[in-house]
Design an enzyme around this catalytic site. Structure first.
Site, PDB file in Angstrom:
ATOM      1  N   LYS A 282       0.564  -1.339  -0.053  1.00  0.00           N
ATOM      2  CA  LYS A 282       0.072   0.449   0.235  1.00  0.00           C
ATOM      3  C   LYS A 282       1.210   1.475  -0.429  1.00  0.00           C
ATOM      4  CE  LYS A 282      -3.966  -2.525   2.467  1.00  0.00           C
ATOM      5  NZ  LYS A 282      -4.111  -2.650   3.346  1.00  0.00           N
TER       6      LYS A 282
ATOM      7  N   ARG B 137      -5.079  -7.657  13.050  1.00  0.00           N
ATOM      8  CA  ARG B 137      -4.666  -6.772  13.961  1.00  0.00           C
ATOM      9  C   ARG B 137      -4.756  -5.558  13.702  1.00  0.00           C
ATOM     10  NH1 ARG B 137      -1.737  -7.817   8.763  1.00  0.00           N
ATOM     11  NH2 ARG B 137      -2.249  -5.884   7.630  1.00  0.00           N
TER      12      ARG B 137
END
Ligand code: MV4
Length: 447
Positions: A236, A291
């Site tokens: 990303k 997470r």
């Protein structure tokens, strides 16, 4: 909780410590030989060396880390992202040592780590998943049959993979036949399981994820979406919230679906439901990340909430601090991941950061693991900092980002900052009309 060990490094270790200290909680850092001068080591209340630079000789040494946690009498361990954060065995060992693992239940981590099992779980819960195989696809004949039934292109994915690792796009039968064996072999080598499955490839898609949060009392809320369509080789690069292209009705439907998905596994703590969205705004479950994610600050800026604080509160058995109606999405945030890399070749560019400075102004948040004179080590992820720019509107946040990058000073190493300047000038980015093909299709001209 009075003392928390952070089993991580760099910007995320520092960011977690900042919240702990604000809450009056002491922190324990663990660090490798390469990191002894890093800001997160200096910021911690206590710090312990855990070995050589290579990750399997330091940050992945779960027994050594757990031993320090026990000796130091910590109440909780925060794993950050990467490293041990989605390792169910580590989470179990932490609990068995009488320490709180700041994250979801180990069984949930394990379930979501297996992409075939998580797909099946979501299908059974009535959550839309990408058309594809219901079980693992063990033979090429089966893969070809499936691909023919849904039409090419298809995506061949490793069950143990995720985040773009171990997946390959196949245009036709020849490509599928060519990739099948090697994808299985790679899956076996990387994840210890050769299981693969086939999905319809969604063209010109958008990659949108919803932040969710659950507590021990069965409460689950969403904290809106992040659009992560701008990626390069599944890394990303830019994330933003709100998503600039989705209609309000599609967003609302996506939030509801994300909550149903999290409820289906009785989810606790912070999690993210990833969706792939097609050109007609149909969206499908891709995977769930169990997470705290790299891009969580985007959500913090638009909601005004501290996600690490929430993680600590629910981990120690408290109720979620706010109900859905209290959680508002306000303004627009864009995160730019600053990497130590050559902007032309995209190759890592580690070395000494001679100078690293920027102009602070309202709306600018920089989560950095390094400062001037730090050395970016070749052993770890080359991300130097996350630059999160907030404005009342998307237009304002883009304008502020341009100001920010025109004043940013980085000396000593190459970074991808020039890429951001190009993205900010790009008409498709400005219009908000971009898909996952954005960086693949574009030949951005770097000065
Ligand atoms: C896909 C997809 C299209 N169709 N799966 C990449 C990251 C991982 N979490 C899921 N990813 C994708 N899975 C199907 N069936 C598109 C992506 C994708 C992507 C693909 C190529 C180039 C850039 C991308 C950015 C985000 C997601």
């Amino acid at each position: 909780m009075k003392k928390i060990l952070i089993a991580n490094r760099g910007e995320i270790a520092l960011r977690i410590m900042n919240t702990c200290h604000r809450m009056g909680i002491e922190t324990v850092a663990v660090y490798s030989d390469a990191d002894s001068d890093m800001p997160f080591v200096k910021a911690a209340t206590y710090a312990f060396n855990i070995g050589e630079p290579a990750v399997n000789k330091s940050y992945l040494r779960s027994e050594v880390i757990l031993e320090i946690a026990k000796n130091e009498g910590v109440d909780g361990i925060h794993p950050g992202y990467g490293f041990l954060s989605e390792n169910a065995d580590f989470a179990r060992a932490v609990h068995e040592a009488g320490i709180i693992f700041i994250g979801p239940d180990p069984d949930t981590i394990e379930l979501m780590g297996d992409k075939i099992v998580s797909r099946k779980t979501m299908m059974d819960a009535g959550i839309p998943v990408v058309p594809g195989s219901e079980e693992g696809t063990s033979t090429l004949e089966e893969a070809i049959r499936l691909a023919e039934s849904m039409g090419y292109p298809v995506m061949l994915k490793a069950s143990g993979g995720g985040g773009g690792i171990g997946m390959v796009r196949c245009e036709n039968e020849q490509a599928l036949a060519k990739s099948f064996g090697s994808t299985k072999a790679r899956a076996k080598a990387y994840f210890g399981s050769e299981e693969v499955f086939v999905e319809k490839y969604i063209n010109n898609a958008r990659h949108v994820e919803v932040q969710v949060f659950g507590d021990d009392f069965g409460n689950i809320v969403h904290l809106y979406e992040r659009d992560c369509s701008i990626q390069r080789r599944h890394q990303k690069v830019v994330e933003e919230s709100p998503s600039p292209s989705l209609s309000d009705s599609a967003k609302q439907e996506m939030y509801d679906t994300a909550i149903r998905a999290a409820a289906a596994v009785n989810y606790k703590n912070a999690g993210t439901i990833e969706f792939i969205v097609d050109e007609q705004e149909n969206f499908y479950f891709l995977e769930m990340n169990t997470r705290l994610q790299v891009e969580h600050p985007v959500t913090e800026q638009i909601t005004g909430l501290d996600l690490v604080k929430w993680q600590i509160l629910v981990a120690r058995g408290e109720k979620l601090p706010q109900s859905q109606n209290d959680i508002q999405q306000k303004g627009h945030a864009i995160e730019f991941r600053l990497y130590a890399e050559d902007p032309k070749s995209f190759l890592p560019s580690p070395g000494k950061l001679e100078e690293f400075n920027w102009k602070e102004f309202p709306g600018v948040r920089v989560d950095a693991g390094y400062s001037s004179n730090s050395t970016v080590s070749p052993f770890y992820d080359p991300m130097i900092a996350k630059c999160i720019i907030y404005g009342n509107t998307r237009k304002e946040s883009i304008e502020k980002a341009e100001l920010f990058f025109s004043d940013l000073i980085i000396k000593g190493i190459k970074t991808n900052a020039p890429l951001f300047k190009e993205i900010l000038k790009d008409s498709d980015f400005i219009s908000g009309n971009y898909s996952t093909s954005f960086l693949t299709n574009k030949t951005l001209i770097i000065e």
